[in-house]
Design a protein around this motif. Structure first.
Motif, PDB file in Angstrom:
ATOM      1  N   MET A   1       1.047  -1.098  -0.029  1.00 45.32           N
ATOM      2  CA  MET A   1       0.272  -0.159   0.437  1.00 45.32           C
ATOM      3  C   MET A   1       0.922   1.551   0.443  1.00 45.32           C
ATOM      4  SD  MET A   1      -3.386   0.626   0.359  1.00 45.32           S
ATOM      5  CE  MET A   1      -3.842   1.924   0.396  1.00 45.32           C
ATOM      6  N   LYS A   2       1.960   1.054   1.169  1.00 45.35           N
ATOM      7  CA  LYS A   2       2.757   2.417   1.106  1.00 45.35           C
ATOM      8  C   LYS A   2       3.742   2.522  -0.881  1.00 45.35           C
ATOM      9  CE  LYS A   2       3.889   1.520   5.682  1.00 45.35           C
ATOM     10  NZ  LYS A   2       5.186   1.879   6.536  1.00 45.35           N
ATOM     11  N   LYS A   3       3.701   1.335  -1.071  1.00 46.59           N
ATOM     12  CA  LYS A   3       4.486   2.119  -2.372  1.00 46.59           C
ATOM     13  C   LYS A   3       3.556   1.850  -3.515  1.00 46.59           C
ATOM     14  CE  LYS A   3       7.843  -2.076  -1.780  1.00 46.59           C
ATOM     15  NZ  LYS A   3       8.781  -3.136  -2.656  1.00 46.59           N
ATOM     16  N   ILE A   4       2.088   2.281  -3.963  1.00 42.34           N
ATOM     17  CA  ILE A   4       0.943   2.415  -4.003  1.00 42.34           C
ATOM     18  C   ILE A   4       1.144   3.729  -4.039  1.00 42.34           C
ATOM     19  CG2 ILE A   4      -1.155   2.350  -4.804  1.00 42.34           C
ATOM     20  CD1 ILE A   4      -0.898  -0.685  -4.496  1.00 42.34           C
ATOM     21  N   LEU A   5       1.141   4.343  -3.026  1.00 39.87           N
ATOM     22  CA  LEU A   5       1.062   5.702  -2.818  1.00 39.87           C
ATOM     23  C   LEU A   5       2.149   6.897  -2.850  1.00 39.87           C
ATOM     24  CD1 LEU A   5      -1.009   7.552  -1.563  1.00 39.87           C
ATOM     25  CD2 LEU A   5       0.617   6.934   1.167  1.00 39.87           C
ATOM     26  N   LEU A   6       3.480   5.966  -2.574  1.00 39.27           N
ATOM     27  CA  LEU A   6       4.760   6.490  -2.992  1.00 39.27           C
ATOM     28  C   LEU A   6       4.704   6.929  -4.563  1.00 39.27           C
ATOM     29  CD1 LEU A   6       7.371   8.216  -2.318  1.00 39.27           C
ATOM     30  CD2 LEU A   6       7.956   5.518  -2.613  1.00 39.27           C
ATOM     31  N   ALA A   7       4.574   5.263  -5.758  1.00 36.02           N
ATOM     32  CA  ALA A   7       4.691   5.523  -6.835  1.00 36.02           C
ATOM     33  C   ALA A   7       4.058   7.276  -7.313  1.00 36.02           C
ATOM     34  CB  ALA A   7       3.780   4.387  -7.363  1.00 36.02           C
TER      35      ALA A   7
END
Length: 63
Positions: A1-7
């Motif tokens: 989830m954090k990776k999607i938000l950062l992307a």
């Protein structure tokens, strides 16, 4: 989830950096405390025929 938000945050920052220069319109040059828009004008020679006679005109063309 954090990776999607950062992307998605990185994608928005990149898109806004690319779109900003394309929204620029006209260059405004300030000289002697006066604001004016810079125009590039030139004289164009136009040759036409009217009633079997050649007509040569000089036309001013500005951007």
């Amino acid at each position: 989830m954090k990776k999607i938000l950062l992307a998605s945050v990185i994608a928005l920052a990149t898109a806004s950096a690319v779109i900003a220069p394309t929204q620029a319109e006209t260059i405004v040059v300030k000289t002697h405390d006066h604001m004016h828009m810079k125009k590039h004008c030139r004289t164009k020679v136009v040759t036409t025929w009217k009633h079997h006679h050649r007509v040569v005109r000089e036309v001013r063309v500005c951007n």
